[in-house]
Design a protein around this motif. Structure first.
Motif, PDB file in Angstrom:
ATOM      1  N   GLN A   1     -31.632 -28.320  -3.058  1.00 32.75           N
ATOM      2  CA  GLN A   1     -31.582 -28.517  -1.612  1.00 32.75           C
ATOM      3  C   GLN A   1     -30.277 -27.980  -1.041  1.00 32.75           C
ATOM      4  N   VAL A   2     -29.157 -28.298  -1.699  1.00 33.50           N
ATOM      5  CA  VAL A   2     -27.860 -27.846  -1.192  1.00 33.50           C
ATOM      6  C   VAL A   2     -27.781 -26.325  -1.192  1.00 33.50           C
ATOM      7  N   ARG A   3     -28.232 -25.692  -2.273  1.00 35.54           N
ATOM      8  CA  ARG A   3     -28.206 -24.225  -2.320  1.00 35.54           C
ATOM      9  C   ARG A   3     -29.094 -23.624  -1.225  1.00 35.54           C
ATOM     10  N   ASP A   4     -30.278 -24.224  -1.025  1.00 33.72           N
ATOM     11  CA  ASP A   4     -31.165 -23.726   0.025  1.00 33.72           C
ATOM     12  C   ASP A   4     -30.552 -23.927   1.403  1.00 33.72           C
ATOM     13  N   ASP A   5     -29.888 -25.060   1.610  1.00 33.42           N
ATOM     14  CA  ASP A   5     -29.231 -25.324   2.894  1.00 33.42           C
ATOM     15  C   ASP A   5     -28.170 -24.259   3.192  1.00 33.42           C
ATOM     16  N   LEU A   6     -27.387 -23.909   2.180  1.00 33.20           N
ATOM     17  CA  LEU A   6     -26.349 -22.907   2.397  1.00 33.20           C
ATOM     18  C   LEU A   6     -26.939 -21.529   2.686  1.00 33.20           C
ATOM     19  N   ARG A   7     -28.062 -21.201   2.047  1.00 30.47           N
ATOM     20  CA  ARG A   7     -28.707 -19.920   2.369  1.00 30.47           C
ATOM     21  C   ARG A   7     -29.182 -19.896   3.819  1.00 30.47           C
ATOM     22  N   ARG A   8     -29.730 -21.048   4.271  1.00 33.50           N
ATOM     23  CA  ARG A   8     -30.155 -21.109   5.679  1.00 33.50           C
ATOM     24  C   ARG A   8     -28.944 -21.055   6.620  1.00 33.50           C
ATOM     25  N   PHE A   9     -27.831 -21.678   6.224  1.00 27.13           N
ATOM     26  CA  PHE A   9     -26.612 -21.631   7.027  1.00 27.13           C
ATOM     27  C   PHE A   9     -26.150 -20.174   7.179  1.00 27.13           C
ATOM     28  N   LYS A  10     -26.192 -19.432   6.095  1.00 27.10           N
ATOM     29  CA  LYS A  10     -25.815 -18.011   6.140  1.00 27.10           C
ATOM     30  C   LYS A  10     -26.712 -17.254   7.120  1.00 27.10           C
ATOM     31  N   GLN A  11     -28.011 -17.534   7.078  1.00 27.72           N
ATOM     32  CA  GLN A  11     -28.937 -16.858   7.996  1.00 27.72           C
ATOM     33  C   GLN A  11     -28.623 -17.204   9.450  1.00 27.72           C
ATOM     34  N   VAL A  12     -28.355 -18.477   9.715  1.00 27.74           N
ATOM     35  CA  VAL A  12     -28.050 -18.898  11.088  1.00 27.74           C
ATOM     36  C   VAL A  12     -26.782 -18.204  11.593  1.00 27.74           C
ATOM     37  N   MET A  13     -25.746 -18.152  10.761  1.00 30.63           N
ATOM     38  CA  MET A  13     -24.485 -17.554  11.189  1.00 30.63           C
ATOM     39  C   MET A  13     -24.587 -16.041  11.348  1.00 30.63           C
ATOM     40  N   GLU A  14     -25.370 -15.386  10.499  1.00 29.52           N
ATOM     41  CA  GLU A  14     -25.418 -13.926  10.523  1.00 29.52           C
ATOM     42  C   GLU A  14     -26.507 -13.357  11.422  1.00 29.52           C
ATOM     43  N   THR A  15     -27.608 -14.114  11.607  1.00 26.03           N
ATOM     44  CA  THR A  15     -28.713 -13.587  12.415  1.00 26.03           C
ATOM     45  C   THR A  15     -29.049 -14.455  13.616  1.00 26.03           C
ATOM     46  N   GLY A  16     -28.521 -15.683  13.662  1.00 27.91           N
ATOM     47  CA  GLY A  16     -28.799 -16.569  14.779  1.00 27.91           C
ATOM     48  C   GLY A  16     -30.009 -17.455  14.582  1.00 27.91           C
ATOM     49  N   GLU A  17     -30.708 -17.314  13.441  1.00 27.67           N
ATOM     50  CA  GLU A  17     -31.884 -18.143  13.186  1.00 27.67           C
ATOM     51  C   GLU A  17     -32.177 -18.177  11.695  1.00 27.67           C
ATOM     52  N   VAL A  18     -32.999 -19.160  11.294  1.00 29.25           N
ATOM     53  CA  VAL A  18     -33.454 -19.235   9.913  1.00 29.25           C
ATOM     54  C   VAL A  18     -34.649 -18.301   9.785  1.00 29.25           C
ATOM     55  N   VAL A  19     -34.568 -17.355   8.863  1.00 29.80           N
ATOM     56  CA  VAL A  19     -35.630 -16.369   8.681  1.00 29.80           C
ATOM     57  C   VAL A  19     -36.684 -16.936   7.744  1.00 29.80           C
ATOM     58  N   ARG A  20     -37.957 -16.944   8.211  1.00 26.21           N
ATOM     59  CA  ARG A  20     -39.064 -17.415   7.393  1.00 26.21           C
ATOM     60  C   ARG A  20     -40.189 -16.394   7.463  1.00 26.21           C
ATOM     61  N   SER A  21     -40.886 -16.229   6.360  1.00 26.71           N
ATOM     62  CA  SER A  21     -41.978 -15.264   6.333  1.00 26.71           C
ATOM     63  C   SER A  21     -43.202 -15.832   7.034  1.00 26.71           C
ATOM     64  N   ASP A  22     -44.093 -14.947   7.481  1.00 29.10           N
ATOM     65  CA  ASP A  22     -45.338 -15.393   8.104  1.00 29.10           C
ATOM     66  C   ASP A  22     -46.176 -16.208   7.137  1.00 29.10           C
ATOM     67  N   ALA A  23     -46.051 -15.934   5.832  1.00 28.73           N
ATOM     68  CA  ALA A  23     -46.844 -16.656   4.837  1.00 28.73           C
ATOM     69  C   ALA A  23     -46.313 -18.057   4.596  1.00 28.73           C
ATOM     70  N   SER A  24     -45.055 -18.316   4.974  1.00 25.48           N
ATOM     71  CA  SER A  24     -44.461 -19.634   4.749  1.00 25.48           C
ATOM     72  C   SER A  24     -43.649 -20.051   5.952  1.00 25.48           C
ATOM     73  N   PRO A  25     -44.286 -20.282   7.108  1.00 27.06           N
ATOM     74  CA  PRO A  25     -43.558 -20.558   8.336  1.00 27.06           C
ATOM     75  C   PRO A  25     -42.795 -21.871   8.306  1.00 27.06           C
ATOM     76  N   GLU A  26     -43.177 -22.797   7.405  1.00 25.37           N
ATOM     77  CA  GLU A  26     -42.524 -24.102   7.376  1.00 25.37           C
ATOM     78  C   GLU A  26     -41.369 -24.145   6.392  1.00 25.37           C
ATOM     79  N   GLY A  27     -41.073 -23.019   5.696  1.00 28.23           N
ATOM     80  CA  GLY A  27     -40.026 -23.030   4.702  1.00 28.23           C
ATOM     81  C   GLY A  27     -40.604 -23.137   3.306  1.00 28.23           C
ATOM     82  N   THR A  28     -39.732 -23.470   2.345  1.00 31.10           N
ATOM     83  CA  THR A  28     -40.135 -23.398   0.940  1.00 31.10           C
ATOM     84  C   THR A  28     -40.184 -24.747   0.258  1.00 31.10           C
TER      85      THR A  28
END
Length: 303
Positions: free
Chosen positions: A258-285
């Motif tokens: 969970q912590v590792r996944d949280d940090l990956r999402r934090f990186k996405q928010v800081m670098e792109t402004g949002e959490v990137v999710r695929s159309d096949a998994s819109p709710e996350g992993t």
């Protein structure tokens, strides 16, 4: 006290052994009835799978009923339960109508047995010792002050920490936290105990909080002065920690992951402004969501 608890847990394990014996016998002796009851009698492979599961249940029964310390074998049932839930989840996604209702009922029954097996296995392993300690780090391609400011606004944390429902700052460095736990939702109050602008944030739960937690996040310049290294260290103890952690691990949601996944999402928010999710998994992993996914269906097909 310890001896009495061990004896009680072993009795519990032997009871589960009799359950395995009954299930295994039924799956081997009345395969057709079991597949029909579970709603999978329309599958050519169902009978073979059911017989394999029946043989596995008899193996569990032998270990739980024949061993001198049966509780230690309870984890074998937990592993079997995980396989059964995955198979039933796949079956559920492919059924409709009455068969889907039967598969749903079978899944609920297996989930209930899984909870009992986990309880026995955790008791057999004994209580957890000390707090759960977690550590993870990541490099983010943004200036250190910017990364620090976003994290320091604690109400931003639920945007990338999937298990958090909310964080409400109430003043004087204190905040109210609400999180989704593997077994039940959790609420606690925490306070900032060290805050160095652009460098470090450290926190801990206030005395008497339901969740005893503490940790720190450090911000340092990345290699060559590019980006920011975010280093997180946490520890916490919650009621029912052993059972909750075991159940979370079974579902693929172990706290370290969970912590590792949280940090990956934090990186996405800081670098792109949002959490990137695929159309096949819109709710996350999260594994529990993945289990409920159904096969892709055409959207407004062509004639």
């Amino acid at each position: 006290m310890t001896t009495h608890m061990s004896t009680t847990t072993d009795r519990f394990a032997r009871t589960l052994g009799w359950v395995s014996l009954a299930l295994g016998t039924a799956q081997l002796a009345a395969t057709d009835a079991v597949t029909r009851l579970a709603g999978v009698d329309d599958s050519p492979a169902a009978k073979g799978v059911t017989r394999l599961v029946g043989g596995r249940e008899l193996l569990h029964a032998g270990m739980l009923l024949g061993g001198r310390t049966p509780a230690r074998w309870a984890w074998t049932r937990v592993a079997g339960d995980a396989i059964d839930l995955a198979v039933l989840g796949a079956a559920l996604a492919r059924r409709t109508g009455e068969r889907r209702r039967r598969v749903t009922a079978a899944t609920a029954a297996v989930a209930g047995i899984t909870a009992l097996d986990l309880l026995c296995a955790v008791r057999g392993a004994g209580p957890g010792r000390g707090p759960l300690r977690l550590h993870a780090s990541i490099t983010i391609n943004r200036p250190r002050e910017e990364v620090y400011r976003f994290w320091r606004d604690l109400e931003n944390l639920p945007t990338f920490m999937a298990h958090l429902e909310s964080v409400l700052e109430v003043g004087e460095g204190r905040s109210l936290w609400k999180a989704r736990g593997p077994v039940t939702d959790l609420r606690w109050e925490a306070e900032i105990i060290d805050d160095r602008a652009g460098e470090l944030i450290a926190w801990g739960s206030v005395r008497g909080a339901t969740v005893t937690t503490g940790g720190r996040v450090a911000f340092t310049d990345g290699p060559g002065g590019r980006g920011t290294v975010v280093d997180v260290a946490m520890e916490y103890t919650v009621p029912g920690r052993a059972l909750g952690a075991a159940f979370a691990k079974l579902l693929g949601e172990h706290p370290e992951q969970q912590v590792r996944d949280d940090l990956r999402r934090f990186k996405q928010v800081m670098e792109t402004g949002e959490v990137v999710r695929s159309d096949a998994s819109p709710e996350g992993t999260r594994a529990l969501w993945q289990l409920r996914q159904r096969p892709a269906q055409p959207v407004g097909g062509r004639s």
